[in-house]
Design an enzyme around this catalytic site. Structure first.
Site, PDB file in Angstrom:
ATOM      1  N   LYS A  40       0.851  -1.187   0.000  1.00  0.00           N
ATOM      2  CA  LYS A  40       0.000   0.000   0.000  1.00  0.00           C
ATOM      3  C   LYS A  40       0.884   1.233   0.000  1.00  0.00           C
ATOM      4  O   LYS A  40       1.709   1.416   0.896  1.00  0.00           O
ATOM      5  CB  LYS A  40      -0.906  -0.015   1.236  1.00  0.00           C
ATOM      6  CG  LYS A  40      -1.744   1.254   1.365  1.00  0.00           C
ATOM      7  CD  LYS A  40      -2.790   1.127   2.448  1.00  0.00           C
ATOM      8  CE  LYS A  40      -3.509   2.450   2.621  1.00  0.00           C
ATOM      9  NZ  LYS A  40      -4.565   2.373   3.635  1.00  0.00           N
ATOM     10  N   LYS A  79      -2.152  -1.514  -3.841  1.00  0.00           N
ATOM     11  CA  LYS A  79      -3.028  -0.349  -3.764  1.00  0.00           C
ATOM     12  C   LYS A  79      -2.218   0.934  -3.828  1.00  0.00           C
ATOM     13  O   LYS A  79      -1.224   1.018  -3.106  1.00  0.00           O
ATOM     14  CB  LYS A  79      -3.773  -0.398  -2.430  1.00  0.00           C
ATOM     15  CG  LYS A  79      -4.669   0.776  -2.169  1.00  0.00           C
ATOM     16  CD  LYS A  79      -5.250   0.709  -0.790  1.00  0.00           C
ATOM     17  CE  LYS A  79      -6.038   1.976  -0.538  1.00  0.00           C
ATOM     18  NZ  LYS A  79      -6.484   2.074   0.816  1.00  0.00           N
TER      19      LYS A  79
END
Ligand code: PBG
Length: 324
Positions: A195, A248
């Site tokens: 992330k 992400k």
């Protein structure tokens, strides 16, 4: 053997032929639909920063989950807004939080729908960081126990999968241990493994009221310049017990998705985040692009890069188009 024997246009002649030879097949079963659960009753408040998204109280969450199920979408991802915030985010593991109430109701009324919950403190802490603060810094190790509590609360309410998005080191292992200790050995973990500290989360932070009060998330979320390091993050999460891994955001990180796909055999998710979603919404609204076509192109690109699972606010619209 080149032209004129070979003509690649031959297989593009008509839609049926193009479908026959298509390499990437997007379908509603690929999607996870994110929803924002807030406390209260009959609340359906449009989220200003995210067109087409709402703050929903638990009965509204169930209605959305039922809609999504009817469209063939297998899972929702729940984010919660608390009644009140404090320094350690203690509402995050409250058994009657908006998220826990929503889980219980979905499991009762739409039992075929998988419920994934976001496990992170940022919407629950008064400072908006994803971990506990000690001496002005985000403290890794004391955050782990709290994340474990939050995951257990969600599992207790009936969550199928918990999804830690905080980016503390060791959280997957800590959550696995907490779940197993409480007997939730079947609850799966989808880790937001790679992330990035991305500006594309802007609209979401308005939606979740989770913008950090001071500083930024760069000491825990990844630096966008790194791709090899993403492989290390993913590897560690797998060692700690992740069942599904995630990259992400998706669009600015298609190369990372591709690398992860080549390297790991676990189911791979990609999160088409709020800023990516709103780029399309805003340009479609301004009449600059065909929103539906661009949406399908973008989702196909994420799948083509290697994602098995696409978490997207477009889920319902895209599923509708795929089924029509
Ligand atoms: C919580 C969390 C965020 C997102 C998902 N979980 C925000 C952040 O890390 O600041 C972003 C989702 C989106 O932008 O759609 N940590």
């Amino acid at each position: 053997m080149g032209f004129p024997i070979t003509r690649l246009r031959r297989l593009r002649t008509n839609p049926a032929l193009r479908r026959l030879v298509g390499e990437t097949d997007l379908c509603p079963a690929d999607f996870v639909y994110p929803l924002f659960a807030c406390p209260g009753k009959n609340i359906r408040e449009p989220i200003e920063s995210m067109t087409g998204c709402y703050h929903l109280s638990p009965e509204g969450i169930v209605a959305e989950a039922a809609d999504a199920a009817a469209l063939g979408i297998p899972a929702v991802l729940l984010f919660g807004l608390p009644e009140s915030k404090d320094a350690i985010g203690s509402q995050a593991w409250a058994p009657d939080s908006a998220v826990c109430q929503s889980i219980r109701r979905i499991k009762e009324l739409v039992p075929q729908m998988l419920v994934i919950t976001d496990v992170c403190l940022c919407a629950y802490t008064d400072h908006g960081h994803c971990g506990v603060i000690k001496e002005g810094r985000i403290d890794n190790d004391s955050t782990l126990e709290l994340l474990g509590r939050m995951a257990v609360a969600h599992a207790h309410a009936g969550a199928d999968i918990v999804a830690p998005s905080d980016m503390m080191d060791g959280r997957v292992g800590a959550i696995r241990k907490a779940l197993d200790t409480e007997g939730f050995t079947e609850t799966a973990i989808m880790s937001y493994a790679a992330k990035y500290a991305s500006a594309f989360y802007g609209p979401f932070r308005d939606a979740a009221h989770s913008a950090p009060e001071f500083g930024d998330r760069k000491t825990y979320q990844m630096d966008p310049v790194n791709a090899r390091q993403a492989m290390r993050e993913i590897e560690l999460d797998i060692e700690e017990g992740a069942d599904i891994i995630m990259v992400k955001p998706a669009l600015a990180y298609l190369d990372v998705i591709h690398r992860a796909r080549q390297r790991f055999d676990l189911p791979l998710a990609a999160y088409n985040v709020s800023g990516e979603y709103m780029m399309l919404q805003a340009s479609a609204q301004a009449g600059l692009i065909n929103g539906d076509d661009c949406m399908m192109e973008v989702l196909t690109a994420i799948k083509r890069a290697g994602a098995d699972i696409i978490i997207t606010y477009h889920a319902k619209k895209a599923a509708q188009l795929l089924r029509s």
